[in-house]
Design an enzyme around this catalytic site. Structure first.
Site, PDB file in Angstrom:
ATOM      1  N   ALA A  65     -23.963  -4.156  16.218  1.00  0.00           N
ATOM      2  CA  ALA A  65     -25.038  -5.139  16.169  1.00  0.00           C
ATOM      3  C   ALA A  65     -26.360  -4.366  16.200  1.00  0.00           C
ATOM      4  O   ALA A  65     -26.417  -3.241  16.704  1.00  0.00           O
ATOM      5  CB  ALA A  65     -24.936  -6.060  17.369  1.00  0.00           C
ATOM      6  N   GLU A 111     -15.887  -5.129  15.364  1.00  0.00           N
ATOM      7  CA  GLU A 111     -15.527  -6.542  15.550  1.00  0.00           C
ATOM      8  C   GLU A 111     -15.538  -7.293  14.212  1.00  0.00           C
ATOM      9  O   GLU A 111     -14.682  -8.137  13.966  1.00  0.00           O
ATOM     10  CB  GLU A 111     -16.488  -7.176  16.562  1.00  0.00           C
ATOM     11  CG  GLU A 111     -16.284  -6.588  17.959  1.00  0.00           C
ATOM     12  CD  GLU A 111     -17.394  -6.942  18.937  1.00  0.00           C
ATOM     13  OE1 GLU A 111     -18.560  -6.593  18.662  1.00  0.00           O
ATOM     14  OE2 GLU A 111     -17.107  -7.564  19.965  1.00  0.00           O
ATOM     15  N   GLU A 131     -20.261  -0.522  23.551  1.00  0.00           N
ATOM     16  CA  GLU A 131     -21.271  -1.353  24.223  1.00  0.00           C
ATOM     17  C   GLU A 131     -21.505  -0.926  25.664  1.00  0.00           C
ATOM     18  O   GLU A 131     -22.613  -1.046  26.190  1.00  0.00           O
ATOM     19  CB  GLU A 131     -20.842  -2.830  24.177  1.00  0.00           C
ATOM     20  CG  GLU A 131     -20.939  -3.474  22.793  1.00  0.00           C
ATOM     21  CD  GLU A 131     -19.692  -3.343  21.942  1.00  0.00           C
ATOM     22  OE1 GLU A 131     -18.828  -2.491  22.250  1.00  0.00           O
ATOM     23  OE2 GLU A 131     -19.576  -4.085  20.961  1.00  0.00           O
TER      24      GLU A 131
HETATM   25  N1  CO8 Z   1     -28.625  -0.855  15.763  1.00  0.00           N
HETATM   26  C1  CO8 Z   1     -29.812  -0.517  15.231  1.00  0.00           C
HETATM   27  N2  CO8 Z   1     -30.053   0.661  14.612  1.00  0.00           N
HETATM   28  C2  CO8 Z   1     -29.036   1.541  14.532  1.00  0.00           C
HETATM   29  C3  CO8 Z   1     -27.764   1.272  15.080  1.00  0.00           C
HETATM   30  C4  CO8 Z   1     -27.580  -0.003  15.694  1.00  0.00           C
HETATM   31  N3  CO8 Z   1     -26.378  -0.401  16.198  1.00  0.00           N
HETATM   32  N4  CO8 Z   1     -26.972   2.331  14.850  1.00  0.00           N
HETATM   33  C5  CO8 Z   1     -27.719   3.247  14.188  1.00  0.00           C
HETATM   34  N5  CO8 Z   1     -28.970   2.762  14.008  1.00  0.00           N
HETATM   35  C6  CO8 Z   1     -30.092   3.447  13.348  1.00  0.00           C
HETATM   36  C7  CO8 Z   1     -30.668   4.543  14.224  1.00  0.00           C
HETATM   37  O1  CO8 Z   1     -31.557   4.010  15.183  1.00  0.00           O
HETATM   38  C8  CO8 Z   1     -31.354   5.425  13.196  1.00  0.00           C
HETATM   39  O2  CO8 Z   1     -32.566   4.795  12.819  1.00  0.00           O
HETATM   40  P1  CO8 Z   1     -33.942   5.678  12.837  1.00  0.00           P
HETATM   41  O3  CO8 Z   1     -33.701   6.714  11.763  1.00  0.00           O
HETATM   42  O4  CO8 Z   1     -34.982   4.675  12.496  1.00  0.00           O
HETATM   43  O5  CO8 Z   1     -34.036   6.264  14.193  1.00  0.00           O
HETATM   44  C9  CO8 Z   1     -30.416   5.307  11.981  1.00  0.00           C
HETATM   45  O6  CO8 Z   1     -29.637   4.129  12.179  1.00  0.00           O
HETATM   46  C10 CO8 Z   1     -29.473   6.496  11.858  1.00  0.00           C
HETATM   47  O7  CO8 Z   1     -28.771   6.609  13.091  1.00  0.00           O
HETATM   48  P2  CO8 Z   1     -28.651   8.012  13.879  1.00  0.00           P
HETATM   49  O8  CO8 Z   1     -29.837   8.865  13.611  1.00  0.00           O
HETATM   50  O9  CO8 Z   1     -28.349   7.687  15.301  1.00  0.00           O
HETATM   51  O10 CO8 Z   1     -27.382   8.624  13.129  1.00  0.00           O
HETATM   52  P3  CO8 Z   1     -26.348   9.702  13.715  1.00  0.00           P
HETATM   53  O11 CO8 Z   1     -25.523  10.132  12.554  1.00  0.00           O
HETATM   54  O12 CO8 Z   1     -27.053  10.723  14.521  1.00  0.00           O
HETATM   55  O13 CO8 Z   1     -25.428   8.860  14.752  1.00  0.00           O
HETATM   56  C11 CO8 Z   1     -24.111   6.947  15.443  1.00  0.00           C
HETATM   57  C12 CO8 Z   1     -24.574   7.833  14.269  1.00  0.00           C
HETATM   58  C13 CO8 Z   1     -23.198   7.735  16.369  1.00  0.00           C
HETATM   59  C14 CO8 Z   1     -23.334   5.775  14.840  1.00  0.00           C
HETATM   60  C15 CO8 Z   1     -25.349   6.437  16.253  1.00  0.00           C
HETATM   61  O14 CO8 Z   1     -26.269   5.893  15.335  1.00  0.00           O
HETATM   62  C16 CO8 Z   1     -25.041   5.387  17.263  1.00  0.00           C
HETATM   63  O15 CO8 Z   1     -24.519   5.702  18.330  1.00  0.00           O
HETATM   64  N6  CO8 Z   1     -25.359   4.109  16.972  1.00  0.00           N
HETATM   65  C17 CO8 Z   1     -25.193   3.018  17.898  1.00  0.00           C
HETATM   66  C18 CO8 Z   1     -23.747   2.634  18.044  1.00  0.00           C
HETATM   67  C19 CO8 Z   1     -23.604   1.496  19.032  1.00  0.00           C
HETATM   68  O16 CO8 Z   1     -23.898   1.627  20.201  1.00  0.00           O
HETATM   69  N7  CO8 Z   1     -23.125   0.330  18.540  1.00  0.00           N
HETATM   70  C20 CO8 Z   1     -22.942  -0.821  19.360  1.00  0.00           C
HETATM   71  C21 CO8 Z   1     -24.139  -1.695  19.284  1.00  0.00           C
HETATM   72  S1  CO8 Z   1     -24.047  -3.087  20.407  1.00  0.00           S
HETATM   73  C22 CO8 Z   1     -23.011  -4.172  19.665  1.00  0.00           C
HETATM   74  O17 CO8 Z   1     -22.541  -3.953  18.590  1.00  0.00           O
HETATM   75  C23 CO8 Z   1     -22.701  -5.414  20.424  1.00  0.00           C
HETATM   76  C24 CO8 Z   1     -21.969  -6.409  19.537  1.00  0.00           C
HETATM   77  C25 CO8 Z   1     -21.797  -7.708  20.164  1.00  0.00           C
HETATM   78  C26 CO8 Z   1     -23.100  -8.407  20.398  1.00  0.00           C
HETATM   79  C27 CO8 Z   1     -22.820  -9.818  20.695  1.00  0.00           C
HETATM   80  C28 CO8 Z   1     -24.054 -10.528  21.204  1.00  0.00           C
HETATM   81  C29 CO8 Z   1     -23.708 -11.929  21.671  1.00  0.00           C
END
Ligand code: CO8
Length: 257
Positions: A65, A111, A131
């Site tokens: 998300a 998911e 998460e």
């Molecule tokens: N949301 C927003 N932006 C994201 C997300 C995300 N989930 N994942 C990556 N991005 C963005 C980064 O911020 C970055 O943007 P910017 O260049 O502007 O800083 C760009 O994408 C590239 O990402 P990275 O530089 O981090 O890329 P890497 O190759 O270094 O890392 C990863 C890749 C490991 C995937 C890393 O990006 C990461 O850990 N991302 C987050 C993963 C995460 O925690 N996902 C879970 C999110 S919470 C969720 O999904 C809850 C769902 C249920 C919600 C229900 C609500 C009711």
């Protein structure tokens, strides 16, 4: 119709939806939810379509998300908007949906893949429910669906440690149906979808409905449901055609009737 966050194309009888927010690794924001649901509903209504594939980029199916969209929201914002409930519309799509997962399928991305009917993974796929690392928990079905796919021990491990599972482990655990080389992922998923779309659509819908029923009811009720639906299929012209074609040693010509 033009969409902001996805690309759509039709390949024969298959609808292909590509998540397309490359700068955010396909993070699922509200716009993407609206776009995916609208595209699915359009394919559902299109009589020429028999199956749908959802994919992302090579690096990310979806990295979760959109954290940037969510992080300032309050409890009352989330509750009143019933945040993420819009995805439930996906569950009302009767045509089969295949997730073709390459790269990251994390949080909401994992998911979303699990909300599809089955997952074909590229050999570079990584699944996770991270998460916990953000101080929250899965909110789009991860704690429930992942547990049903891979069992309690592995689901606990994934949700509590936030670790990722590679494609090989995902296949071994029953999360994905098959693993293919990442370079051929979309072709393989399209091939599977084309195969499905070549069959009788009512028979396909009934198969999907029956398998899904097994998640929602007891074995006795599920078996009763299966038998009733199986019997009803003998009202289909496609049943006669399929069985006649087998006897005649020719390919069936299904007419979705
Ligand atoms: N949301 C927003 N932006 C994201 C997300 C995300 N989930 N994942 C990556 N991005 C963005 C980064 O911020 C970055 O943007 P910017 O260049 O502007 O800083 C760009 O994408 C590239 O990402 P990275 O530089 O981090 O890329 P890497 O190759 O270094 O890392 C990863 C890749 C490991 C995937 C890393 O990006 C990461 O850990 N991302 C987050 C993963 C995460 O925690 N996902 C879970 C999110 S919470 C969720 O999904 C809850 C769902 C249920 C919600 C229900 C609500 C009711």
């Amino acid at each position: 119709m033009a969409y902001e966050t996805i690309l759509v194309e039709t390949r024969g009888k298959v609808g292909l939806i590509t998540l397309n927010r490359p700068k955010a690794l396909n993070a699922l924001n509200s716009q993407m939810q609206e776009d995916v649901v609208a595209a699915l509903q359009a394919y559902e209504a299109d009589e020429t379509i028999g199956a749908i594939v959802i994919t992302g980029s090579e690096k990310a199916f979806a990295a979760g998300a959109d954290i940037k969209e969510m992080h300032q929201k309050s409890y009352i914002d989330m509750y009143m908007a019933d945040f993420f409930s819009g995805w439930d519309a996906m569950l009302r799509i009767r045509k089969p949906i295949i997730a073709a997962v390459s790269g990251y399928a994390l949080g909401g991305g994992c998911e979303l893949a699990m909300m599809c009917d089955f997952i074909i993974a590229g050999d570079n796929a990584k699944f996770g429910q991270p998460e916990i690392t953000l101080g929250v928990m899965p909110g789009m079905g991860g704690s429930q669906r992942l547990t049903r796919f891979v069992g309690k021990s592995k689901a606990m491990d994934m949700c509590l440690t936030g670790r990722m599972m590679d494609a090989e482990e995902a296949e071994r655990s029953g999360l994905v149906s098959r693993v293919v080389p990442a370079a051929t992922l979309v072709d393989e998923a399209l091939k599977a979808a084309e195969k499905i779309a070549s069959f009788s659509l009512p028979a396909v819908l009934m198969n999907k409905e029956a398998v899904n029923r097994s998640y929602e009811t007891t074995l006795t009720e599920g078996l009763r449901f299966e038998r009733r639906v199986f019997h009803s299929m003998f009202a289909l012209e496609d049943q006669k055609e399929g069985m006649e074609a087998f006897s005649d040693k020719r390919a069936p010509n299904f007419r979705n009737q």
